[in-house]
Design an enzyme around this catalytic site. Structure first.
Site, PDB file in Angstrom:
ATOM      1  N   SER A  14       0.805  -1.216   0.000  1.00 54.80           N
ATOM      2  CA  SER A  14       0.000   0.000   0.000  1.00 54.80           C
ATOM      3  C   SER A  14       0.845   1.276   0.000  1.00 54.80           C
ATOM      4  O   SER A  14       1.614   1.507  -0.924  1.00 54.80           O
ATOM      5  CB  SER A  14      -0.942  -0.062   1.204  1.00 54.80           C
ATOM      6  OG  SER A  14      -1.781   1.036   1.241  1.00 54.80           O
TER       7      SER A  14
ATOM      8  N   ASP B 132      -6.406   1.982  -2.933  1.00 57.29           N
ATOM      9  CA  ASP B 132      -7.625   1.811  -2.141  1.00 57.29           C
ATOM     10  C   ASP B 132      -7.914   3.053  -1.293  1.00 57.29           C
ATOM     11  O   ASP B 132      -8.842   3.057  -0.510  1.00 57.29           O
ATOM     12  CB  ASP B 132      -7.607   0.526  -1.294  1.00 57.29           C
ATOM     13  CG  ASP B 132      -6.480   0.479  -0.288  1.00 57.29           C
ATOM     14  OD1 ASP B 132      -5.691   1.448  -0.222  1.00 57.29           O
ATOM     15  OD2 ASP B 132      -6.379  -0.532   0.431  1.00 57.29           O
TER      16      ASP B 132
HETATM   17  C1  LIG Z   1      -3.511   6.669  10.890  1.00 62.49           C
HETATM   18  C2  LIG Z   1      -3.540   5.881   9.649  1.00 62.49           C
HETATM   19  O1  LIG Z   1      -3.662   6.466   8.577  1.00 62.49           O
HETATM   20  N1  LIG Z   1      -3.436   4.551   9.776  1.00 62.49           N
HETATM   21  C3  LIG Z   1      -3.479   3.656   8.608  1.00 62.49           C
HETATM   22  C4  LIG Z   1      -2.420   2.585   8.698  1.00 62.49           C
HETATM   23  O2  LIG Z   1      -2.660   1.834   9.861  1.00 62.49           O
HETATM   24  P1  LIG Z   1      -1.750   1.904  11.183  1.00 62.49           P
HETATM   25  O3  LIG Z   1      -2.246   0.775  12.038  1.00 62.49           O
HETATM   26  O4  LIG Z   1      -2.004   3.252  11.741  1.00 62.49           O
HETATM   27  O5  LIG Z   1      -0.335   1.768  10.715  1.00 62.49           O
HETATM   28  O6  LIG Z   1      -2.502   1.737   7.553  1.00 62.49           O
HETATM   29  C5  LIG Z   1      -3.752   1.035   7.459  1.00 62.49           C
HETATM   30  C6  LIG Z   1      -3.679   0.124   6.264  1.00 62.49           C
HETATM   31  O7  LIG Z   1      -3.520   0.819   5.077  1.00 62.49           O
HETATM   32  C7  LIG Z   1      -4.896   2.028   7.367  1.00 62.49           C
HETATM   33  O8  LIG Z   1      -6.111   1.321   7.325  1.00 62.49           O
HETATM   34  C8  LIG Z   1      -4.844   2.975   8.557  1.00 62.49           C
HETATM   35  O9  LIG Z   1      -5.818   3.965   8.447  1.00 62.49           O
HETATM   36 MG   LIG Z   2      -3.782   1.149   0.514  1.00 59.06          MG
END
Ligand SMILES: CC(=O)N[C@H]1[C@@H](OP(=O)(O)O)O[C@H](CO)[C@@H](O)[C@@H]1O
Ligand SMILES: [Mg+2]
Length: 579
Positions: A118, A334
Site C-alpha cells: 500500500s 484503495d
Molecule cells: C492513521 C492511519 O492512517 N493509519 C493507517 C495505517 O494503519 P496503522 O495501524 O495506523 O499503521 O494503515 C492502514 C492500512 O492501510 C490504514 O487502514 C490505517 O488507516
Molecule cells: Mg492502501
C-alpha cells in the site's frame, strides 16, 4: 536467499519430535533421518495422520525449503496483513499461499491473495488475504496466519495440520485462489512464492497479475456470487463502474456544456496504470490529467494519498493551478484524498472525512426525495476531524460511530446499518448497502410518484453500482465524488466550505517497543503504560476544542501521535510538548 530451482528436495535440519496444541488436541510431528533419507510423520492425539488422496503435506515441506524463513524474524498479521522489507517476505508469501488454499477449502469459495504494501515505501512489501465476499480475512484466521508465518521450518507441517484439524477442513475438497499484485519491483517475484504455496497443496489458482487491491476484492466477490456482483474481470469492473458513472453524470444540470477536469497523482503506482485503462470507458465525461504515473518517480515517494494527508501539502510531480481540483491515490489505489490550492497559494485538503460528509449528504438527500426510511450511519476512526463528527451529528443529524483503525473494523460496524458510510480520515472508505436496502431501492425503480422521485431512485441504484462495496476503492470513490460534484454543481471550494476542519497534526514516533502502549475506547485512550493517559489529559485541557491520542501502528514499527485544537498553534504545541 532461497533457490527457486524446482529440483531441490532436501529438507534441512535434524531429526526431531515436536508437539503443539491443547490438552484435548495434541498434534505431534516426528521426523527421522535415516541413511540420508528423511521421513516426517504426523500424529493427532497419538493417531498417525493420513490425508485422503495420500497427501502427507510432504510436498509442502519440500517447496518450503525454497522459501526459508529468515532466522529470528517474527511478524504479525496486522491492520492490513503482513508488511515489512520485501527481502524478508518470501516465506510469508509461500505460507499465505498455503493458508489461502486452506481458507478456500474451508469456505468452499475463491479466496484472494494481494501482494502489496500500500502506502509503505517502495522497498517494503506485504500480503493480505481476501475473504469470499471480498472482505478482509476474518479475524479468527489472523492468528493462524501469524502462527504460520512465524513457524520454524520443522514446525510448519504441524501448524498446518493443527489448522486443518481445528477447522475440520477436508483436504480433498476443491479450492481456488485469486492472486493480484501491485507495481513494486519485488511483487512479481513474491507473487510467484504465493503460487508455489498454492501449488504445493495442489490447488487451482488464477493469477490476475497487476491489479489494484480493490479490483482483486471485486473479482473475488464476483467469482463467489456467480457474477451477480459483476463480471469477474478487470474489464468487467471498468464496464460496471463507467456505466454507472455515465448514468449519474447525465443527471447533472450542465452535463452537456461543461467537461469536468481532474488532476490525479497516481503515487507512481498501480492506480496510475489502471486510470489509463478506465479512461477510455468514461466517454470523455471526465477529463483526467495524470501525474506521477510511474514512468520515472519512485512509488509513494513525496507523493500519494498518505504523503498528502500526513504532510498536508501538495505532492511533488504535479502541476497545480489555483482552484483546480486534484486528488491523490495511495500505492495500491484503495485510498483517495482531494485537494486544491487557492489564489493565495494556500493548500486545502479534502480528506476521508470530507468525502464521507459529501457522500452521506448526497445519499440522504436522495432518500428524502424517494421517501425511503432507511437507517444510515457514518463510521469513522479516532483520526476523524472533530469538526466532521460535529457537522454530521449536529447539522446532518446522521449518527456517527467510532471504530478502531483499520478498514476491517469500520467495515464490520458499517454492516449494521441499511446504509453504512465508512471512511478513515486518510481517504480509505466506501458505502455498504444492506441486501434489504438494495431490494427496496430496486423495487422503487420506475415506481416513483414524481419525475424527481424516479430520478432520485435511479441515482441511488447507480450509486450502488458505482461504489465498490467490497472495500475502499480510489477509482470508484473518485468517480462517485466527481458525479456528486457534477450533479450538485459544486466546485471543490464549495465542497470544502461545508465545514471547516480543526487544525491537526499527526506524527510518527519511533520507540523501542511500541507494544507497551495499549488502548481502549476505539483507541482514543491509553490504558498502558500507567500514567500516559493522565499526561495527555493534562496537556490537552489547556487548549480549546482539543483532543489528542497515541496508539501503536499496526503497519509500521512506530507509535502514531494525533492532536487537534482550535488553532494550528495549539494543535502543534500539544505535539511538541508530548515529544
Ligand atoms: C492513521 C492511519 O492512517 N493509519 C493507517 C495505517 O494503519 P496503522 O495501524 O495506523 O499503521 O494503515 C492502514 C492500512 O492501510 C490504514 O487502514 C490505517 O488507516
Ligand atoms: Mg492502501
Amino acid at each position: 536467499m532461497t533457490s527457486r530451482s524446482r529440483d531441490r528436495t532436501v529438507i534441512p535440519g535434524p531429526s526431531y519430535t515436536a508437539s503443539l496444541g491443547t490438552e484435548a488436541a495434541v498434534c505431534t510431528a516426528e521426523r527421522r533421518e535415516d541413511s540420508g533419507r528423511s521421513t516426517t510423520s504426523m500424529y493427532y492425539n497419538g493417531q498417525i495422520l493420513k490425508y485422503k488422496n495420500g497427501m502427507h503435506l510432504e510436498s509442502v515441506l519440500r517447496s518450503s525449503a525454497r522459501h526459508a524463513r529468515p532466522a529470528g524474524l517474527t511478524l504479525e498479521y496486522g491492520t492490513a496483513g503482513f508488511r515489512t522489507k520485501a527481502e524478508h517476505l518470501e516465506h510469508v508469501m509461500y505460507r499465505m499461499g498455503l493458508l489461502a488454499v486452506l481458507r478456500s477449502k474451508k469456505t468452499k469459495a475463491v479466496i484472494g491473495v494481494m501482494v502489496t504494501a500500500s502506502h509503505n515505501p517502495e522497498e517494503d512489501n506485504g500480503v493480505k488475504l481476501v475473504d469470499p465476499m471480498g472482505e478482509m480475512l476474518v479475524q479468527e484466521w489472523e492468528s493462524y496466519a501469524t502462527n504460520l508465518a512465524n513457524a520454524e521450518e520443522h514446525e510448519l507441517q504441524m501448524v498446518l495440520t493443527n489448522i486443518i484439524k481445528q477447522e475440520s477442513i477436508s483436504m480433498q475438497d476443491e479450492s481456488c485462489v485469486a492472486i493480484g499484485r501491485d507495481t513494486r519491483p519485488s511483487s512479481d517475484h513474491l507473487s510467484l512464492a504465493v503460487v508455489d504455496g498454492i501449488s504445493a497443496l495442489e490447488s487451482k489458482y488464477q493469477d490476475y497479475g497487476l491489479v489494484t487491491t480493490p479490483q482483486l476484492h471485486y473479482i473475488v466477490c464476483c467469482r463467489n456470487t456467480d457474477g451477480r456482483y459483476g463480471e469477474p474481470t478487470v474489464e468487467g469492473y471498468y464496464q460496471k463502474l463507467s456505466k454507472a458513472f455515465i448514468e449519474l453524470v447525465k443527471q447533472s444540470p450542465d452535463c452537456e456544456t461543461e467537461k469536468k477536469c481532474l488532476s490525479i497523482d497516481g503515487a507512481n503506482g498501480i492506480g496510475a496504470l489502471k486510470i489509463k485503462e478506465i479512461e477510455p470507458h468514461l466517454q470523455s465525461m471526465l477529463s483526467l490529467q495524470l501525474f506521477n504515473d510511474g514512468s520515472n518517480g519512485r512509488l509513494n515517494h513525496m507523493c500519494g494519498a498518505d504523503y498528502v494527508k500526513v504532510q498536508q501539502k501538495l505532492p511533488e510531480g504535479i502541476d497545480v493551478r489555483p482552484g483546480e481540483r486534484c486528488c491523490s491515490f495511495d500505492g495500491d489505489a484503495d485510498r483517495i484524498v482531494y485537494y486544491y490550492k487557492d489564489s493565495e497559494d494556500r493548500f486545502h485538503l479534502l480528506d476521508g472525512d470530507k468525502i464521507a460528509t459529501l457522500i452521506s449528504t448526497f445519499i440522504k438527500e436522495l432518500l428524502v426525495k424517494v421517501d425511503l426510511k432507511l437507517n444510515m450511519a457514518v463510521v469513522q476512526t479516532a483520526y476523524a476531524n472533530g469538526s466532521s463528527t460535529r457537522y454530521l451529528e449536529d447539522v446532518m443529524k446522521v449518527p456517527v460511530f467510532c471504530a478502531k483503525t483499520g478498514v476491517k473494523h469500520l467495515h464490520h460496524k458499517a454492516q449494521e446499518f441499511d446504509i453504512g458510510v465508512y471512511f478513515e480520515a486518510n481517504g480509505h472508505g466506501t458505502v455498504l448497502f444492506s441486501k434489504a436496502a438494495e431490494e427496496q431501492i430496486a423495487q422503487l425503480i420506475n415506481a416513483g410518484a414524481t419525475e424527481e422521485a424516479r430520478k432520485a431512485v435511479q441515482m441511488l441504484a447507480n450509486v450502488i453500482s458505482l461504489i465498490n462495496q467490497t472495500v475502499g476503492d480510489a477509482i470508484s470513490d473518485m468517480l462517485l465524488i466527481e458525479a456528486i460534484l457534477a450533479i450538485k454543481s459544486f466546485t471543490v471550494q464549495k465542497w470544502n466550505e461545508i465545514y471547516t476542519d480543526l487544525p491537526n497534526r499527526q506524527l510518527k514516533v519511533k520507540v523501542a517497543d511500541r507494544k507497551v502502549i495499549d488502548t481502549t475506547d476505539a483507541e482514543r485512550r491509553t490504558v498502558k503504560p500507567p500514567g500516559l493517559q493522565e499526561k495527555i489529559d493534562e496537556l490537552v485541557k489547556d487548549y480549546n476544542m482539543s483532543r489528542a491520542f497515541v496508539r501503536p501502528s499496526g503497519t509500521e514499527d512506530v507509535v502514531r501521535v494525533y492532536a487537534e485544537a482550535d488553532t494550528q498553534v495549539s494543535s502543534f504545541k500539544q505535539h511538541k510538548d508530548k515529544r
